[in-house]
Structures are given as structure tokens and as C-alpha cells.
Design a protein around this motif. Structure first.
Motif, PDB file in Angstrom:
ATOM      1  N   ASN A  80      19.684  10.896  -3.877  1.00  0.00           N
ATOM      2  CA  ASN A  80      18.976   9.621  -3.976  1.00  0.00           C
ATOM      3  C   ASN A  80      17.754   9.819  -4.866  1.00  0.00           C
ATOM      4  O   ASN A  80      16.726  10.324  -4.410  1.00  0.00           O
ATOM      5  CB  ASN A  80      18.578   9.126  -2.584  1.00  0.00           C
ATOM      6  CG  ASN A  80      17.963   7.749  -2.607  1.00  0.00           C
ATOM      7  OD1 ASN A  80      17.215   7.390  -3.526  1.00  0.00           O
ATOM      8  ND2 ASN A  80      18.244   6.963  -1.587  1.00  0.00           N
TER       9      ASN A  80
ATOM     10  N   ALA B  39      15.658   7.635  -6.328  1.00  0.00           N
ATOM     11  CA  ALA B  39      14.474   6.831  -5.991  1.00  0.00           C
ATOM     12  C   ALA B  39      13.715   7.432  -4.817  1.00  0.00           C
ATOM     13  O   ALA B  39      12.482   7.573  -4.865  1.00  0.00           O
ATOM     14  CB  ALA B  39      14.877   5.390  -5.695  1.00  0.00           C
TER      15      ALA B  39
ATOM     16  N   ARG C 229      17.666   2.812 -14.573  1.00  0.00           N
ATOM     17  CA  ARG C 229      18.558   2.158 -13.605  1.00  0.00           C
ATOM     18  C   ARG C 229      19.944   2.086 -14.216  1.00  0.00           C
ATOM     19  O   ARG C 229      20.109   1.610 -15.334  1.00  0.00           O
ATOM     20  CB  ARG C 229      18.071   0.750 -13.282  1.00  0.00           C
ATOM     21  CG  ARG C 229      16.834   0.752 -12.441  1.00  0.00           C
ATOM     22  CD  ARG C 229      16.538  -0.649 -11.904  1.00  0.00           C
ATOM     23  NE  ARG C 229      15.301  -0.638 -11.173  1.00  0.00           N
ATOM     24  CZ  ARG C 229      15.186  -0.331  -9.882  1.00  0.00           C
ATOM     25  NH1 ARG C 229      16.258  -0.025  -9.187  1.00  0.00           N
ATOM     26  NH2 ARG C 229      14.021  -0.329  -9.280  1.00  0.00           N
TER      27      ARG C 229
ATOM     28  N   HIS D 233      25.247  -0.804 -10.451  1.00  0.00           N
ATOM     29  CA  HIS D 233      24.675  -1.151  -9.148  1.00  0.00           C
ATOM     30  C   HIS D 233      23.160  -1.348  -9.189  1.00  0.00           C
ATOM     31  O   HIS D 233      22.575  -1.743  -8.188  1.00  0.00           O
ATOM     32  CB  HIS D 233      25.012  -0.085  -8.106  1.00  0.00           C
ATOM     33  CG  HIS D 233      26.483   0.115  -7.926  1.00  0.00           C
ATOM     34  ND1 HIS D 233      27.286  -0.802  -7.294  1.00  0.00           N
ATOM     35  CD2 HIS D 233      27.301   1.130  -8.318  1.00  0.00           C
ATOM     36  CE1 HIS D 233      28.529  -0.369  -7.291  1.00  0.00           C
ATOM     37  NE2 HIS D 233      28.570   0.805  -7.914  1.00  0.00           N
TER      38      HIS D 233
ATOM     39  N   GLU E 225      20.900   0.919  -9.307  1.00  0.00           N
ATOM     40  CA  GLU E 225      20.162   1.986  -8.633  1.00  0.00           C
ATOM     41  C   GLU E 225      19.538   2.917  -9.659  1.00  0.00           C
ATOM     42  O   GLU E 225      20.074   3.123 -10.749  1.00  0.00           O
ATOM     43  CB  GLU E 225      21.101   2.782  -7.724  1.00  0.00           C
ATOM     44  CG  GLU E 225      21.654   1.971  -6.581  1.00  0.00           C
ATOM     45  CD  GLU E 225      22.646   2.757  -5.740  1.00  0.00           C
ATOM     46  OE1 GLU E 225      22.824   3.965  -5.979  1.00  0.00           O
ATOM     47  OE2 GLU E 225      23.244   2.136  -4.848  1.00  0.00           O
TER      48      GLU E 225
ATOM     49  N   ASP F 181      19.039   6.170 -11.386  1.00  0.00           N
ATOM     50  CA  ASP F 181      19.887   7.351 -11.484  1.00  0.00           C
ATOM     51  C   ASP F 181      19.231   8.502 -12.239  1.00  0.00           C
ATOM     52  O   ASP F 181      19.828   9.563 -12.428  1.00  0.00           O
ATOM     53  CB  ASP F 181      21.241   7.005 -12.111  1.00  0.00           C
ATOM     54  CG  ASP F 181      21.130   6.510 -13.546  1.00  0.00           C
ATOM     55  OD1 ASP F 181      20.000   6.330 -14.061  1.00  0.00           O
ATOM     56  OD2 ASP F 181      22.180   6.290 -14.171  1.00  0.00           O
TER      57      ASP F 181
ATOM     58  N   ALA G 275      21.020  11.641 -10.588  1.00  0.00           N
ATOM     59  CA  ALA G 275      21.922  11.339  -9.479  1.00  0.00           C
ATOM     60  C   ALA G 275      23.098  12.300  -9.472  1.00  0.00           C
ATOM     61  O   ALA G 275      23.465  12.872 -10.498  1.00  0.00           O
ATOM     62  CB  ALA G 275      22.418   9.896  -9.594  1.00  0.00           C
TER      63      ALA G 275
END
Length: 122
Positions: free
Chosen positions: A13, A15, A33, A37, A39, A41, A56
Motif C-alpha cells: 500500500n 499511500a 495515481r 483504480h 490508487e 502506485d 506498488a
């Protein structure tokens, strides 16, 4: 420009890991990002002159030791150790080494070790 190495740590994760590093004094210098999705990365973090990247795809671990350790030179290792009291798991507390460094080791939120060190002569 002289060559320099910036380690990239693969984490589950990005973030949450970037936020954890920020909580112990690192500055988040940039993030990305992923499109699908939304998120985060990837992230770039800095503490003093030291930089690390997060990417990620890794995993957390409770193994005694991970694939690599980070070693970060700091200007005032005793003050940093005081600031981290209660914020990180201490693997080895402040000590002087055979190589002339004063250092301590913590475990990050993914189980990686980070050693913070300062030459004893400073």
C-alpha cells in the motif's frame, strides 16, 4: 550530474506507507495515481539528502529481516531517535559501531529495517 542510487521499495500500500514515512519525518516529494483504480502506485520521499521511492506490488512481512535494509545518514542521530520514540518499532537502540558510526535501527510499517547513522566524530 554525478550518479546516485535511489532505492525503490515495493510495498502493498503505497499511500499508507508514504503516510507512515511522513509521520517519522520524511517529506513526500511526489506521487503517481494509476489510471484504472485511482490508487497511488508510486511515491518519492526525502529525508535530508536521502531519497527513497515506493512502488506498488510488494508485501509486508514479519520476517526477522527483509530482502534489503536502508541506511540513512543524518546530522543528529540522538535527536532523531528522541523524535521517533513511540512512533516506530526499535530493532536496535542507539549504539556506537566498529565502523565509527552512532546509529539505531527501526522497522517500518512493511517490516523493512531502516538504520539511521551519524559519524561519531560529528
Amino acid at each position: 550530474m554525478p550518479a546516485r542510487i535511489v532505492p525503490m521499495i515495493h510495498v502493498s500500500n503505497v499511500a499508507a506507507t508514504a503516510d507512515w514515512y511522513a509521520s517519522i519525518g520524511f517529506e513526500i516529494r511526489g506521487t503517481n495515481r494509476e489510471c484504472e483504480h485511482g490508487e497511488i502506485d508510486w511515491a518519492l520521499l526525502r529525508l535530508g539528502e536521502s531519497e527513497i521511492m515506493l512502488s506498488a506490488g510488494g508485501r509486508t512481512s514479519s520476517d526477522p529481516r527483509r530482502e534489503f535494509d536502508l541506511y540513512t545518514h543524518v546530522d543528529d542521530v540522538d535527536a532523531l531517535r528522541s523524535r521517533l520514540d513511540g512512533k516506530a518499532e526499535i530493532v536496535e537502540d542507539l549504539h556506537d559501531t566498529f565502523s565509527g558510526m552512532r546509529e539505531f535501527i527501526i522497522r517500518d510499517c512493511n517490516g523493512f529495517w531502516i538504520t539511521f547513522g551519524q559519524p561519531i566524530s560529528q
